[in-house]
Design a protein around this motif. Sequence first.
Motif, short mmCIF file in Angstrom:
data_model
loop_
_atom_site.label_atom_id
_atom_site.label_comp_id
_atom_site.label_asym_id
_atom_site.label_seq_id
_atom_site.Cartn_x
_atom_site.Cartn_y
_atom_site.Cartn_z
N TYR A 1 -60.09 -7.62 -64.60
CA TYR A 1 -59.83 -9.28 -64.52
C TYR A 1 -59.36 -8.94 -62.67
O TYR A 1 -59.16 -8.47 -62.00
CB TYR A 1 -58.40 -9.52 -64.85
N SER A 2 -60.39 -10.74 -62.80
CA SER A 2 -60.84 -10.64 -61.23
C SER A 2 -60.93 -12.63 -60.47
O SER A 2 -61.56 -12.57 -61.54
CB SER A 2 -62.02 -10.10 -60.90
N MET A 3 -60.59 -12.78 -59.72
CA MET A 3 -60.70 -14.18 -59.06
C MET A 3 -61.75 -14.41 -58.62
O MET A 3 -61.74 -13.64 -57.24
CB MET A 3 -59.66 -14.97 -59.31
N ILE A 4 -63.50 -14.98 -58.22
CA ILE A 4 -64.12 -15.79 -56.90
C ILE A 4 -63.62 -17.07 -55.94
O ILE A 4 -64.11 -17.98 -57.25
CB ILE A 4 -65.76 -15.08 -56.78
N MET A 5 -63.40 -17.12 -55.04
CA MET A 5 -63.22 -18.27 -55.03
C MET A 5 -64.68 -19.49 -54.33
O MET A 5 -64.38 -18.74 -53.20
CB MET A 5 -62.17 -18.25 -53.89
N HIS A 6 -64.80 -20.47 -54.34
CA HIS A 6 -65.57 -20.87 -53.58
C HIS A 6 -65.16 -21.83 -53.13
O HIS A 6 -64.86 -23.05 -53.22
CB HIS A 6 -66.56 -21.82 -54.36
N ALA B 1 -57.53 -21.97 -63.11
CA ALA B 1 -59.35 -21.75 -63.12
C ALA B 1 -59.10 -23.02 -64.50
O ALA B 1 -60.43 -23.56 -63.69
CB ALA B 1 -59.73 -20.62 -63.72
N GLU B 2 -58.46 -23.26 -65.44
CA GLU B 2 -59.35 -24.34 -66.00
C GLU B 2 -59.15 -25.69 -65.53
O GLU B 2 -59.59 -27.11 -66.06
CB GLU B 2 -58.55 -24.55 -67.95
N ALA B 3 -57.74 -25.62 -64.58
CA ALA B 3 -57.65 -27.61 -64.21
C ALA B 3 -58.09 -27.65 -63.17
O ALA B 3 -58.03 -28.62 -62.66
CB ALA B 3 -55.93 -27.38 -63.74
N CYS B 4 -58.64 -26.71 -62.23
CA CYS B 4 -59.32 -27.06 -61.08
C CYS B 4 -60.84 -28.10 -61.87
O CYS B 4 -62.03 -27.57 -62.56
CB CYS B 4 -59.97 -26.39 -60.38
N PRO B 5 -60.84 -29.20 -61.28
CA PRO B 5 -62.01 -29.97 -61.26
C PRO B 5 -63.43 -29.76 -60.44
O PRO B 5 -64.38 -30.39 -61.23
CB PRO B 5 -61.38 -31.48 -61.14
N GLY C 1 -63.99 -26.99 -59.63
CA GLY C 1 -64.70 -25.58 -59.85
C GLY C 1 -64.56 -24.21 -59.07
O GLY C 1 -65.96 -22.94 -58.59
N VAL C 2 -63.18 -24.37 -58.11
CA VAL C 2 -63.13 -23.44 -56.93
C VAL C 2 -63.04 -22.03 -57.95
O VAL C 2 -63.53 -21.11 -57.21
CB VAL C 2 -61.65 -23.97 -56.18
N ARG C 3 -62.51 -22.61 -58.82
CA ARG C 3 -61.55 -20.90 -59.31
C ARG C 3 -62.74 -20.16 -60.60
O ARG C 3 -62.51 -20.60 -61.34
CB ARG C 3 -60.78 -21.31 -59.18
N ILE C 4 -63.52 -19.67 -60.05
CA ILE C 4 -63.82 -18.70 -61.19
C ILE C 4 -63.36 -17.37 -61.28
O ILE C 4 -63.12 -16.81 -60.93
CB ILE C 4 -65.60 -18.47 -60.76
N PHE C 5 -63.05 -17.56 -62.64
CA PHE C 5 -62.27 -15.92 -63.24
C PHE C 5 -62.82 -15.34 -64.69
O PHE C 5 -63.37 -15.88 -65.34
CB PHE C 5 -60.83 -16.81 -64.20
N GLY C 6 -62.74 -13.87 -64.83
CA GLY C 6 -63.84 -13.73 -65.54
C GLY C 6 -63.48 -12.21 -65.29
O GLY C 6 -62.35 -11.22 -64.15
N ASP C 7 -64.41 -11.33 -65.93
CA ASP C 7 -63.96 -9.25 -66.14
C ASP C 7 -65.13 -9.24 -65.77
O ASP C 7 -66.46 -9.45 -65.31
CB ASP C 7 -64.07 -9.50 -67.32
N ILE C 8 -64.79 -8.54 -64.18
CA ILE C 8 -65.79 -8.04 -63.40
C ILE C 8 -66.05 -7.33 -63.74
O ILE C 8 -66.95 -6.49 -63.07
CB ILE C 8 -64.87 -7.86 -61.83
N SER C 9 -66.10 -6.46 -64.86
CA SER C 9 -66.57 -4.93 -65.51
C SER C 9 -67.49 -5.57 -66.00
O SER C 9 -68.12 -4.52 -66.66
CB SER C 9 -65.46 -4.12 -65.88
N ASP C 10 -67.45 -6.62 -66.21
CA ASP C 10 -68.65 -7.37 -67.03
C ASP C 10 -69.81 -7.63 -66.39
O ASP C 10 -69.99 -8.37 -66.08
CB ASP C 10 -68.40 -8.26 -68.45
N GLN C 11 -70.89 -7.11 -66.24
CA GLN C 11 -72.37 -7.95 -65.95
C GLN C 11 -72.50 -8.72 -66.10
O GLN C 11 -73.35 -9.88 -65.73
CB GLN C 11 -73.61 -6.52 -65.82
N ARG C 12 -72.42 -9.17 -67.03
CA ARG C 12 -72.52 -11.21 -67.53
C ARG C 12 -72.10 -11.92 -66.94
O ARG C 12 -72.15 -13.10 -67.07
CB ARG C 12 -73.02 -10.99 -69.29
N SER C 13 -71.13 -11.47 -66.93
CA SER C 13 -69.58 -12.03 -66.09
C SER C 13 -70.37 -12.83 -65.28
O SER C 13 -70.51 -12.16 -63.94
CB SER C 13 -68.39 -12.10 -66.13
N ARG D 1 -68.51 -18.85 -50.26
CA ARG D 1 -68.99 -20.82 -50.12
C ARG D 1 -70.34 -20.59 -50.61
O ARG D 1 -70.69 -19.58 -50.77
CB ARG D 1 -69.27 -20.66 -48.26
N GLY D 2 -70.20 -22.03 -50.77
CA GLY D 2 -71.91 -22.26 -51.58
C GLY D 2 -71.75 -21.98 -53.08
O GLY D 2 -71.63 -20.85 -53.56
#
Lengths: 404, 250
Positions: free
Chosen positions: B69-74, B201-205, B207-219, B249-250
């Motif tokens: 599990y990992s998160m990337i912030m825009h 991540a769900e509440a952010c209107p 889309g700042v917080r992108i959450f997912g499985d970084i070991s999954d190349q499709r995520s 950013r971006g």
Amino acid sequence: MANGTVTSSLTLGEIESALVGRLRSGGNGYYVAVLFSGVLMLVGAIAALYATVGGHHTVYNVTREIPWGVLISGYIFFVVTATGLCLVSSIGHIFGSKTFMPIAQRAVFLSIVTLMSGFFVILAEIKVPIRMLIYNIISPNFTSSIWWMGTLYGLALCLMIFEFIFLIIGRHRPAIACGFVALLAEIAAISNLAGVFGLLNGREFWHGPYLPIFFIASAMMVGASATIFFQILAQKVNGEPFTPMMRTCLAGARKVAILMICIILFFTIWRTVSTLVGMPNGQYVGVMAMLTGPYALSFWGGEILMALLAPLVLYLLSRGTNIRMMLIASGLMLIGAFFMRYNMVIVGQIIPVYIDLHVTGFTELLEYFPSANEIIITLGGFGLTGFLFLLGEKIFNGHKVEDH
Amino acid sequence: MIRNLIKNKQQNEGVEALSSDERRHFLKMGLKLTGVFAGGSLLSLASVVEKVYATPGQFNDKYPYKPHYSMIMHLDYCVDCERCIEACAVTNDIPKYGFRTNILERQIPDGIDQQVEFMPVLCNHCNVAQCARVCPTAATYKNEQNGIVMMDVKKCIGCLSCQLACPYNARYFNEEKWAVDKCNFCFDTRLSKGEDLTACAEACPAGVRIFGDISDQRSRVYREVHQVSRTVWVLRPEAGTKPNVFYTRG
């Protein structure tokens, strides 16, 4: 219990009457001191209980960003002093230096007492102490410096108690064996204590090998001074004259103290110079807080003047013969050493972890000042040390040691 | 042998005594050594992941957890509406005096297009978690399956050494639980119940917080972190904790 030894021929009644007799032998000043330190200890214990039951957040000034306050400083002060006393006692008692022989038993006793004071203070700092007693044993984390530190200090305390018992019953061989293992445990414990701070690479002010080296040298310095301080007080409590042997012993401890002050001064100067020249950010901010910032008084007044320079000058001027001067020097050193621990613990935390991000609220140094409750508990630790020291002098008949 | 060494040393005294072949040989050796170190640094620039994880090669081919599990912030999408903080507080029963996630604010007075930037922060679920290392009773630990830094509340003695060790100010003492509390990517309240996203991540209107499985190349989190043209960074890389929360950013 002549010469500090108990013979099996004594009955319980005889022991009791001997103890009562000894306790009654104190003067008015002695009783006032016992009462004062006892009250201090009790008030501290009540304050600790109140905080533990009512919740630390209601009475302590520690925060999310500064979770460790004056109680941790107090704990470090007591346990480092305990290690120092153990080291000083080992010179005579374990390694056989005749000069240090007369203070050996008292130093072992005081090491036990200061260690207990340290545990008293840390118990008030731990929020759920009951869980500590259970999970430290059944769920140990061997990568944790705190776990090692607590376990090793606990082991050292038990061993020193055995060592002390063997000393007072006159069985020197097992006493030396216990003392030697306790010494190793204390050295390992203090290095782990320093590791608690030194291994945190997220805290630049502490990170690195400096603290373990500093701590052990500092322990020896404070241990030598604590030996001098309590030895002189003990002579007064027991109303005994300073024999030539005792004077030689104090002069020896003074030499150790002078040497260690010089080493600590050397460390302090080089740490400051290397920080000012290289300016590693987290460390630089902390050192500047002590040199010219909000901790300048605590650093220059407490750490440099009271712990190092004033004792150094007084020890030198005393020439090892002026007892009053040595008493003042060692007393100043003990107070200054407390500031030394306080500065080390608090300044490392007032630097916000996000200081380099320049975000609002974390661009300036954070603030902390101990609450009345925290101060009372810390003083309670000092009360405990004083109370047990005074009682010990009478109960163990001035810690007179046979040559061994 | 020692005599030979002394003899050689005497022969090599002064640069005048060096033949041009020896000088060339020495320079070549120096360049080789420099190349090894410089080459390592240059290679690490080629892959953001290697740089983020600090140790080249260690996590390049394989992430240690599944799911990881990992998160990337825009960062530039965040407007400090604080819905993430509210959602976290409601979902995880956070008291008023504490927080698991927060939004930091950076003033940029000489910024051209904007003078303020918001920076959401939470536990970084570091691969080298200092909090888990220092905890004396293993009350805080890395979950062996998904890498989330979790709390075993009943073991917490409240020494607060984890708070001290955390380089991200991600922990606080919860007086009601009598234990330190922290973000666990909503594992107990959402992920373990079949949800895909954390509450924040769900509440952010925006889309700042992108959450997912970084070991999954499709995520999405994998694709964004591995996108060579995208600048990705972590907070306080010098702390060496190999965090799993990334910023872009971006």
